[in-house]
Design a protein around this motif. Structure first.
Motif, PDB file in Angstrom:
ATOM      1  N   ASP A  99       6.839  -7.799   6.577  1.00 55.13           N
ATOM      2  CA  ASP A  99       6.792  -7.805   8.035  1.00 55.13           C
ATOM      3  C   ASP A  99       5.799  -6.785   8.577  1.00 55.13           C
ATOM      4  O   ASP A  99       5.334  -6.905   9.713  1.00 55.13           O
ATOM      5  CB  ASP A  99       8.183  -7.532   8.616  1.00 55.13           C
ATOM      6  N   GLU A 100       5.480  -5.751   7.768  1.00 56.33           N
ATOM      7  CA  GLU A 100       4.489  -4.743   8.162  1.00 56.33           C
ATOM      8  C   GLU A 100       3.129  -5.121   7.602  1.00 56.33           C
ATOM      9  O   GLU A 100       2.495  -4.365   6.871  1.00 56.33           O
ATOM     10  CB  GLU A 100       4.928  -3.358   7.671  1.00 56.33           C
ATOM     11  N   ILE A 101       2.678  -6.311   7.919  1.00 54.73           N
ATOM     12  CA  ILE A 101       1.421  -6.814   7.377  1.00 54.73           C
ATOM     13  C   ILE A 101       0.243  -6.065   7.997  1.00 54.73           C
ATOM     14  O   ILE A 101       0.214  -5.825   9.208  1.00 54.73           O
ATOM     15  CB  ILE A 101       1.300  -8.343   7.622  1.00 54.73           C
ATOM     16  N   LYS A 102      -0.712  -5.677   7.166  1.00 56.12           N
ATOM     17  CA  LYS A 102      -1.880  -4.929   7.632  1.00 56.12           C
ATOM     18  C   LYS A 102      -3.145  -5.780   7.662  1.00 56.12           C
ATOM     19  O   LYS A 102      -4.065  -5.507   8.431  1.00 56.12           O
ATOM     20  CB  LYS A 102      -2.114  -3.713   6.723  1.00 56.12           C
ATOM     21  N   GLY A 103      -3.194  -6.791   6.842  1.00 48.04           N
ATOM     22  CA  GLY A 103      -4.374  -7.639   6.808  1.00 48.04           C
ATOM     23  C   GLY A 103      -4.457  -8.401   5.501  1.00 48.04           C
ATOM     24  O   GLY A 103      -3.504  -8.429   4.711  1.00 48.04           O
ATOM     25  N   ILE A 123       0.821  -1.218   0.000  1.00 45.89           N
ATOM     26  CA  ILE A 123       0.000   0.000   0.000  1.00 45.89           C
ATOM     27  C   ILE A 123       0.852   1.264   0.000  1.00 45.89           C
ATOM     28  O   ILE A 123       0.305   2.382  -0.087  1.00 45.89           O
ATOM     29  CB  ILE A 123      -0.951   0.015   1.206  1.00 45.89           C
ATOM     30  N   SER A 124       2.180   1.120   0.098  1.00 42.18           N
ATOM     31  CA  SER A 124       3.042   2.313   0.025  1.00 42.18           C
ATOM     32  C   SER A 124       3.265   2.754  -1.413  1.00 42.18           C
ATOM     33  O   SER A 124       3.789   3.850  -1.649  1.00 42.18           O
ATOM     34  CB  SER A 124       4.385   2.019   0.697  1.00 42.18           C
ATOM     35  N   LYS A 125       2.862   1.911  -2.376  1.00 42.19           N
ATOM     36  CA  LYS A 125       3.035   2.262  -3.788  1.00 42.19           C
ATOM     37  C   LYS A 125       1.903   3.173  -4.260  1.00 42.19           C
ATOM     38  O   LYS A 125       0.865   3.290  -3.594  1.00 42.19           O
ATOM     39  CB  LYS A 125       3.078   0.987  -4.634  1.00 42.19           C
ATOM     40  N   PRO A 126       2.091   3.832  -5.411  1.00 44.60           N
ATOM     41  CA  PRO A 126       1.034   4.717  -5.937  1.00 44.60           C
ATOM     42  C   PRO A 126      -0.255   3.936  -6.198  1.00 44.60           C
ATOM     43  O   PRO A 126      -0.235   2.759  -6.547  1.00 44.60           O
ATOM     44  CB  PRO A 126       1.648   5.250  -7.246  1.00 44.60           C
ATOM     45  N   ALA A 184      -9.699  -4.877   4.873  1.00 45.00           N
ATOM     46  CA  ALA A 184      -8.769  -5.986   5.144  1.00 45.00           C
ATOM     47  C   ALA A 184      -9.107  -6.637   6.483  1.00 45.00           C
ATOM     48  O   ALA A 184      -9.382  -5.958   7.473  1.00 45.00           O
ATOM     49  CB  ALA A 184      -7.334  -5.475   5.142  1.00 45.00           C
ATOM     50  N   SER A 185      -9.101  -7.946   6.514  1.00 45.43           N
ATOM     51  CA  SER A 185      -9.338  -8.686   7.758  1.00 45.43           C
ATOM     52  C   SER A 185      -8.044  -8.829   8.543  1.00 45.43           C
ATOM     53  O   SER A 185      -6.942  -8.717   7.993  1.00 45.43           O
ATOM     54  CB  SER A 185      -9.910 -10.072   7.448  1.00 45.43           C
ATOM     55  N   THR A 186      -8.161  -9.081   9.825  1.00 52.16           N
ATOM     56  CA  THR A 186      -6.998  -9.197  10.699  1.00 52.16           C
ATOM     57  C   THR A 186      -6.137 -10.390  10.286  1.00 52.16           C
ATOM     58  O   THR A 186      -6.661 -11.490  10.055  1.00 52.16           O
ATOM     59  CB  THR A 186      -7.432  -9.387  12.159  1.00 52.16           C
ATOM     60  N   PRO A 187      -4.828 -10.217  10.153  1.00 45.98           N
ATOM     61  CA  PRO A 187      -3.972 -11.351   9.751  1.00 45.98           C
ATOM     62  C   PRO A 187      -3.916 -12.418  10.842  1.00 45.98           C
ATOM     63  O   PRO A 187      -4.048 -12.124  12.034  1.00 45.98           O
ATOM     64  CB  PRO A 187      -2.609 -10.698   9.525  1.00 45.98           C
ATOM     65  N   TYR A 188      -3.729 -13.645  10.424  1.00 42.93           N
ATOM     66  CA  TYR A 188      -3.658 -14.798  11.326  1.00 42.93           C
ATOM     67  C   TYR A 188      -2.245 -15.363  11.261  1.00 42.93           C
ATOM     68  O   TYR A 188      -1.716 -15.605  10.172  1.00 42.93           O
ATOM     69  CB  TYR A 188      -4.702 -15.837  10.900  1.00 42.93           C
ATOM     70  N   PHE A 189      -1.628 -15.559  12.420  1.00 46.75           N
ATOM     71  CA  PHE A 189      -0.235 -15.985  12.467  1.00 46.75           C
ATOM     72  C   PHE A 189      -0.130 -17.417  12.993  1.00 46.75           C
ATOM     73  O   PHE A 189      -0.876 -17.835  13.889  1.00 46.75           O
ATOM     74  CB  PHE A 189       0.578 -15.044  13.350  1.00 46.75           C
ATOM     75  N   THR A 220      -7.370 -15.392  -4.914  1.00 46.41           N
ATOM     76  CA  THR A 220      -8.638 -15.046  -4.275  1.00 46.41           C
ATOM     77  C   THR A 220      -8.427 -14.118  -3.085  1.00 46.41           C
ATOM     78  O   THR A 220      -9.212 -13.213  -2.844  1.00 46.41           O
ATOM     79  CB  THR A 220      -9.361 -16.318  -3.805  1.00 46.41           C
ATOM     80  N   ARG A 221      -7.358 -14.351  -2.327  1.00 44.12           N
ATOM     81  CA  ARG A 221      -7.038 -13.533  -1.150  1.00 44.12           C
ATOM     82  C   ARG A 221      -5.637 -12.966  -1.302  1.00 44.12           C
ATOM     83  O   ARG A 221      -4.724 -13.674  -1.740  1.00 44.12           O
ATOM     84  CB  ARG A 221      -7.144 -14.364   0.130  1.00 44.12           C
ATOM     85  N   LEU A 222      -5.464 -11.720  -0.905  1.00 38.87           N
ATOM     86  CA  LEU A 222      -4.175 -11.048  -1.027  1.00 38.87           C
ATOM     87  C   LEU A 222      -3.800 -10.373   0.286  1.00 38.87           C
ATOM     88  O   LEU A 222      -4.637  -9.713   0.911  1.00 38.87           O
ATOM     89  CB  LEU A 222      -4.217  -9.983  -2.128  1.00 38.87           C
ATOM     90  N   PRO A 223      -2.533 -10.544   0.722  1.00 36.69           N
ATOM     91  CA  PRO A 223      -2.069  -9.816   1.903  1.00 36.69           C
ATOM     92  C   PRO A 223      -1.844  -8.337   1.575  1.00 36.69           C
ATOM     93  O   PRO A 223      -1.429  -7.989   0.462  1.00 36.69           O
ATOM     94  CB  PRO A 223      -0.744 -10.509   2.253  1.00 36.69           C
ATOM     95  N   LEU A 224      -2.113  -7.494   2.547  1.00 30.43           N
ATOM     96  CA  LEU A 224      -1.788  -6.067   2.445  1.00 30.43           C
ATOM     97  C   LEU A 224      -0.624  -5.777   3.378  1.00 30.43           C
ATOM     98  O   LEU A 224      -0.658  -6.158   4.553  1.00 30.43           O
ATOM     99  CB  LEU A 224      -2.985  -5.198   2.841  1.00 30.43           C
ATOM    100  N   PHE A 225       0.413  -5.112   2.856  1.00 29.16           N
ATOM    101  CA  PHE A 225       1.540  -4.750   3.711  1.00 29.16           C
ATOM    102  C   PHE A 225       2.025  -3.352   3.329  1.00 29.16           C
ATOM    103  O   PHE A 225       1.736  -2.846   2.237  1.00 29.16           O
ATOM    104  CB  PHE A 225       2.670  -5.784   3.614  1.00 29.16           C
TER     105      PHE A 225
END
Length: 428
Positions: free
Chosen positions: A239-243, A212-215, A268-273, A229-234
């Motif tokens: 390491d700076e995962i947002k969901g 999400i830091s990109k344009p 974005a849903s809460t990440p699961y570790f 189908t699902r994509l992580p947001l960072f």
């Protein structure tokens, strides 16, 4: 009359001997299944085998009783027919008759067809056990007293539960009773307790996500052409995962032009570790309990090591969802007739599963780790290493990693067909 009673005693002795073998060798799991379906003989046999000491006491009581009676009758018959010499003849005759007709034959028959003997016998033993219960209890109590003097406890005896390795043998030896594909699935389930999430995770450098830091135009372009189908947001780094965002929820907003960066982050849903070294069978249950399908594998310091999904675990059970071996593993291409170009980060377990290889899986999990453990250094390009029957040729390296490797598996011997054999015979 004495001969008739003697023959009856031998028949009863055969019944006790054969039924003992049948009841002790019957398949306990098949018997329990048949008992649940309402089979009367199986149900009675299962009930009596819950306390085998009582059943064995009854069988031994009956068997010894009829054998002693048979011995006495044979002695009386021998004396009446031949005098004192008849005692010797009766002993020889009775020994042969008991061994052949009352021991070997019925026990062999019961070992071959235990269910045909055990279940009908259960109908007879059930009422007999009620009638002779006082005698059986007396003899069993005396027997337990002797065992107590010998410091042996019946409760310490092993039960009939199977270990995972024994269950593996049962599945393997099932033959045509279980289809081969189902056998592989059952064995894969048993193997899951020996595998961890690191064995099936996508390494951190291969995780596809949205930075999400990109344009915003670049983010939108990635969303439109995404195949997941699902994509992580960072934010800048994984390491700076947002969901995690679900593409199905974004499609309508994208098509209507209503999606912006703030909306994307809010959806974005809460990440699961997932802690590293979590066994796959446990993680499958964790996914089910947490109602999750995707999680990030983290080490003891909380750093993300990779990404594991429910689909990856299911593929460990049912196999890959593709028929082309080379498309099952990323970064693996065929190079020549009997060699493959493999990225150093490829999982050894994935190679074995996709190509049917038998590379060692105890220890390093990647091709890079396997080679560096063998050589105890990062070899230069052109170095050839043989591990088992596989030849590894390093084709590209960096300062801290083996980039690509050419692997030559052992050549499979061509099957000798009947046509080839006939041709060789004609040529000869």
């Amino acid at each position: 009359m004495l001969f008739g009673i003697l023959i009856l005693m031998l028949v009863l002795s055969a019944f006790f001997s054969g039924s003992e073998t049948g009841l002790m060798t019957v398949n306990r799991y098949r018997m329990k299944h048949m008992a649940k379906t309402g089979h009367g003989g199986a149900k009675r046999a299962a009930d009596m085998l819950e306390t085998p000491d009582k059943l064995i006491g009854l069988i031994l009581l009956g068997n010894n009783l009829v054998n002693i009676i048979a011995s006495s009758l044979a002695t009386v018959i021998g004396i009446r027919l031949y005098g004192d010499f008849g005692v010797v003849l009766s002993t020889i005759f009775l020994t042969i008759a008991v061994l052949v007709f009352s021991e070997v034959t019925p026990k062999t028959l019961s070992a071959l067809y235990p269910e045909r003997i055990a279940y009908p016998a259960a109908y007879i033993y059930k009422p007999l056990l009620k009638v002779f219960w006082p005698l059986v209890y007396l003899f069993n109590s005396a027997g337990r007293g002797v065992l107590w003097l010998l410091r042996v406890s019946p409760e310490d005896a092993a039960g009939h539960s199977l270990s995972s390795e024994e269950l593996r043998t049962v599945v393997t030896e099932a033959g045509a009773m279980i289809p081969r594909r189902h056998q592989k699935m059952l064995l894969s389930i048993l193997d899951m307790e020996n595998a961890t999430v690191e064995d099936i995770m996508v390494p951190r450098n291969e995780i596809v996500g949205i930075d999400i830091s990109k344009p915003w135009p670049e983010i939108l372009e990635q969303l439109v052409h995404n195949q997941h189908t699902r994509l992580p947001l960072f934010d800048g780094s994984i390491d700076e995962i947002k969901g995690i965002v679900h593409m199905r929820r974004l499609l309508a907003l994208i098509s209507n032009g209503e999606l912006d960066q703030d909306t994307l982050v809010s959806m974005a849903s809460t990440p699961y570790f997932i802690p590293e070294n979590t066994p796959l069978n446990q993680q499958l249950l964790n996914f089910q309990n947490q109602k999750r399908r995707i999680g990030f594998v983290v080490d003891e310091y909380g750093d993300i090591q990779g990404l594991a999904t429910l689909e990856d675990i299911l593929e460990e059970i049912v196999g890959e969802f593709t028929t082309d071996p080379l498309t099952r593993v990323k970064n693996v291409t065929m190079d020549g007739e009997n060699s493959y170009l493999v990225d150093g980060t490829v999982s050894i377990r994935a190679l074995n599963r996709a190509l049917g290889w038998k590379l060692p899986v105890e220890g390093p999990r990647t091709v890079n780790g396997l080679i560096t453990e063998q050589t105890e250094t990062i070899p230069k390009a052109g170095t050839r290493v043989k591990i088992g029957k596989y030849v590894f040729e390093i084709t590209e390296t960096s300062a801290n990693l083996i980039q690509t490797v050419r692997i030559q598996p052992p050549r499979r011997k061509p099957r000798r067909t009947r046509a080839n054999t006939e041709t060789e015979g004609d040529n000869a």
